[in-house]
Design a protein around this motif. Structure first.
Motif, PDB file in Angstrom:
ATOM      1  N   MET A 183       1.048  -1.100   0.112  1.00 34.00           N
ATOM      2  CA  MET A 183       0.068   0.153   0.095  1.00 34.00           C
ATOM      3  C   MET A 183       1.101   1.376  -0.246  1.00 34.00           C
ATOM      4  SD  MET A 183      -2.722   1.289   2.154  1.00 34.00           S
ATOM      5  CE  MET A 183      -3.460  -0.132   2.517  1.00 34.00           C
ATOM      6  N   SER A 184       0.443   2.450  -1.284  1.00 35.21           N
ATOM      7  CA  SER A 184       1.258   3.239  -0.681  1.00 35.21           C
ATOM      8  C   SER A 184       0.715   4.651   0.352  1.00 35.21           C
ATOM      9  CB  SER A 184       1.692   3.735  -2.662  1.00 35.21           C
ATOM     10  OG  SER A 184       0.189   4.382  -2.845  1.00 35.21           O
ATOM     11  N   ARG A 185       1.293   5.064   0.558  1.00 38.67           N
ATOM     12  CA  ARG A 185       1.385   6.206   1.454  1.00 38.67           C
ATOM     13  C   ARG A 185       2.680   7.329   1.840  1.00 38.67           C
ATOM     14  NH1 ARG A 185       1.167   4.858   8.356  1.00 38.67           N
ATOM     15  NH2 ARG A 185       0.282   6.704   8.990  1.00 38.67           N
ATOM     16  N   ASP A 186       1.544   8.318   2.144  1.00 36.68           N
ATOM     17  CA  ASP A 186       2.713   9.679   2.726  1.00 36.68           C
ATOM     18  C   ASP A 186       2.250   9.882   3.428  1.00 36.68           C
ATOM     19  OD1 ASP A 186       2.863  11.810   3.026  1.00 36.68           O
ATOM     20  OD2 ASP A 186       2.693  13.150   1.231  1.00 36.68           O
ATOM     21  N   PRO A 187       3.846   9.630   4.988  1.00 41.95           N
ATOM     22  CA  PRO A 187       3.231  10.319   6.168  1.00 41.95           C
ATOM     23  C   PRO A 187       2.698  11.304   6.204  1.00 41.95           C
ATOM     24  CG  PRO A 187       5.710   9.983   5.489  1.00 41.95           C
ATOM     25  CD  PRO A 187       4.885  10.078   3.894  1.00 41.95           C
ATOM     26  N   ASN A 188       3.065  12.175   5.627  1.00 40.10           N
ATOM     27  CA  ASN A 188       2.548  13.821   6.021  1.00 40.10           C
ATOM     28  C   ASN A 188       1.447  14.119   5.207  1.00 40.10           C
ATOM     29  OD1 ASN A 188       5.029  13.973   6.688  1.00 40.10           O
ATOM     30  ND2 ASN A 188       5.898  14.290   4.707  1.00 40.10           N
ATOM     31  N   LEU A 211      -2.934  13.829   5.613  1.00 35.24           N
ATOM     32  CA  LEU A 211      -4.223  13.775   6.658  1.00 35.24           C
ATOM     33  C   LEU A 211      -5.601  12.468   5.862  1.00 35.24           C
ATOM     34  CD1 LEU A 211      -6.017  14.885   9.023  1.00 35.24           C
ATOM     35  CD2 LEU A 211      -7.468  16.317   6.830  1.00 35.24           C
ATOM     36  N   PHE A 212      -4.832  12.461   4.813  1.00 32.66           N
ATOM     37  CA  PHE A 212      -5.302  10.970   4.690  1.00 32.66           C
ATOM     38  C   PHE A 212      -5.485   9.858   4.460  1.00 32.66           C
ATOM     39  CE2 PHE A 212      -9.641  13.216   1.681  1.00 32.66           C
ATOM     40  CZ  PHE A 212     -10.085  14.074   2.805  1.00 32.66           C
ATOM     41  N   CYS A 213      -4.150   9.728   4.683  1.00 34.57           N
ATOM     42  CA  CYS A 213      -3.259   8.931   5.017  1.00 34.57           C
ATOM     43  C   CYS A 213      -3.413   8.430   6.485  1.00 34.57           C
ATOM     44  CB  CYS A 213      -2.272   8.708   4.601  1.00 34.57           C
ATOM     45  SG  CYS A 213      -1.779   8.808   2.492  1.00 34.57           S
ATOM     46  N   LYS A 214      -3.362   9.410   7.148  1.00 38.73           N
ATOM     47  CA  LYS A 214      -3.047   9.188   8.629  1.00 38.73           C
ATOM     48  C   LYS A 214      -4.839   8.174   8.884  1.00 38.73           C
ATOM     49  CE  LYS A 214       0.154  12.723   9.393  1.00 38.73           C
ATOM     50  NZ  LYS A 214       0.587  13.828   9.942  1.00 38.73           N
ATOM     51  N   ILE A 215      -5.353   9.222   8.054  1.00 39.19           N
ATOM     52  CA  ILE A 215      -7.449   8.616   8.579  1.00 39.19           C
ATOM     53  C   ILE A 215      -7.575   7.076   8.431  1.00 39.19           C
ATOM     54  CG2 ILE A 215      -9.662   8.737   7.687  1.00 39.19           C
ATOM     55  CD1 ILE A 215      -8.914  12.415   8.317  1.00 39.19           C
ATOM     56  N   VAL A 216      -6.655   7.147   7.022  1.00 38.99           N
ATOM     57  CA  VAL A 216      -6.599   5.296   6.425  1.00 38.99           C
ATOM     58  C   VAL A 216      -6.206   4.898   7.209  1.00 38.99           C
ATOM     59  CG1 VAL A 216      -5.600   3.743   4.791  1.00 38.99           C
ATOM     60  CG2 VAL A 216      -7.220   6.231   3.869  1.00 38.99           C
ATOM     61  N   HIS A 217      -5.006   5.153   7.726  1.00 40.49           N
ATOM     62  CA  HIS A 217      -4.598   4.079   9.213  1.00 40.49           C
ATOM     63  C   HIS A 217      -4.495   3.822  10.555  1.00 40.49           C
ATOM     64  CE1 HIS A 217      -1.790   2.664   6.047  1.00 40.49           C
ATOM     65  NE2 HIS A 217      -1.876   3.683   5.229  1.00 40.49           N
ATOM     66  N   ILE A 243      -6.750  18.539  -0.389  1.00 47.64           N
ATOM     67  CA  ILE A 243      -5.703  18.026   0.257  1.00 47.64           C
ATOM     68  C   ILE A 243      -5.818  16.566  -1.227  1.00 47.64           C
ATOM     69  CG2 ILE A 243      -6.021  15.496   1.723  1.00 47.64           C
ATOM     70  CD1 ILE A 243      -8.020  16.991   3.952  1.00 47.64           C
ATOM     71  N   ASP A 244      -4.183  16.454  -0.967  1.00 42.06           N
ATOM     72  CA  ASP A 244      -3.214  16.277  -1.997  1.00 42.06           C
ATOM     73  C   ASP A 244      -3.617  14.599  -2.027  1.00 42.06           C
ATOM     74  OD1 ASP A 244      -2.640  18.407  -3.553  1.00 42.06           O
ATOM     75  OD2 ASP A 244      -1.007  18.618  -2.282  1.00 42.06           O
ATOM     76  N   HIS A 245      -4.736  13.436  -1.907  1.00 39.77           N
ATOM     77  CA  HIS A 245      -5.340  12.480  -1.536  1.00 39.77           C
ATOM     78  C   HIS A 245      -6.147  12.174  -2.578  1.00 39.77           C
ATOM     79  CE1 HIS A 245      -4.648   8.981   0.202  1.00 39.77           C
ATOM     80  NE2 HIS A 245      -6.004   8.522  -0.468  1.00 39.77           N
ATOM     81  N   CYS A 246      -6.332  11.747  -3.300  1.00 39.87           N
ATOM     82  CA  CYS A 246      -7.785  12.210  -4.959  1.00 39.87           C
ATOM     83  C   CYS A 246      -9.117  11.281  -4.009  1.00 39.87           C
ATOM     84  CB  CYS A 246      -7.530  10.967  -5.988  1.00 39.87           C
ATOM     85  SG  CYS A 246      -8.886  10.267  -6.875  1.00 39.87           S
TER      86      CYS A 246
END
Length: 145
Positions: free
Chosen positions: A1-6, A8-14, A98-101
């Motif tokens: 799974m690709s993730r950007d640690p900065n 916001l949505f990646c943090k919510i997903v995890h 937010i730069d997460h589609c």
């Protein structure tokens, strides 16, 4: 799974930031927007990090798209809405913050304060044909394709 640690949505997903999840699959989550246009406004967020719609793999886009009819029916029924908008803001100029589609499903009500439709302008002369040709060329094929 690709993730950007900065992201916001990646943090919510995890699970690093709390959210009100209404649906989860192995490829996406659906959460209530914390600053909704209308109560019941949800976001479909792919679990993999892809900044904009154009970056999203076709299979992941297809999965997210497969959730939308059922999700829209649920949002409209739960809110008593008269209709809904489905929106993807792709790029800052298009309103993406937010730069997460992600997709927005927004319940709409008669006489709500949301200003719609956007202004429109017709093509002039052969502009439409030229634009169709340019897009078809970028797609790498013909219009029947």
């Amino acid at each position: 799974m690709s993730r950007d640690p900065n992201c916001l949505f990646c943090k919510i997903v995890h699970g690093e930031i709390p959210s009100a999840r209404v649906l989860e699959t192995d490829r996406a989550i659906v959460i209530l927007d914390v600053n909704p246009v209308a109560r019941g406004h949800v976001l479909v967020v792919p679990r993999d990090h892809h900044p904009q719609l154009r970056d999203l793999p076709d299979e992941l886009a297809a999965h997210a798209g497969s959730l939308l009819p059922r999700l829209t029916r649920a949002v409209v029924a739960a809110t008593g809405a008269d209709g809904s908008n489905l929106i993807v803001n792709s790029g800052r100029v298009a309103g993406q913050t937010i730069d997460h589609c992600h997709w927005h499903v927004i319940p709409r009500f008669e006489n709500d304060p949301v200003d719609w439709p956007w202004p429109h302008e017709a093509y002039a002369g052969d502009e439409m044909g030229r634009m169709a040709s340019q897009i078809t060329r970028e797609l790498g094929g013909d219009a029947d394709g």
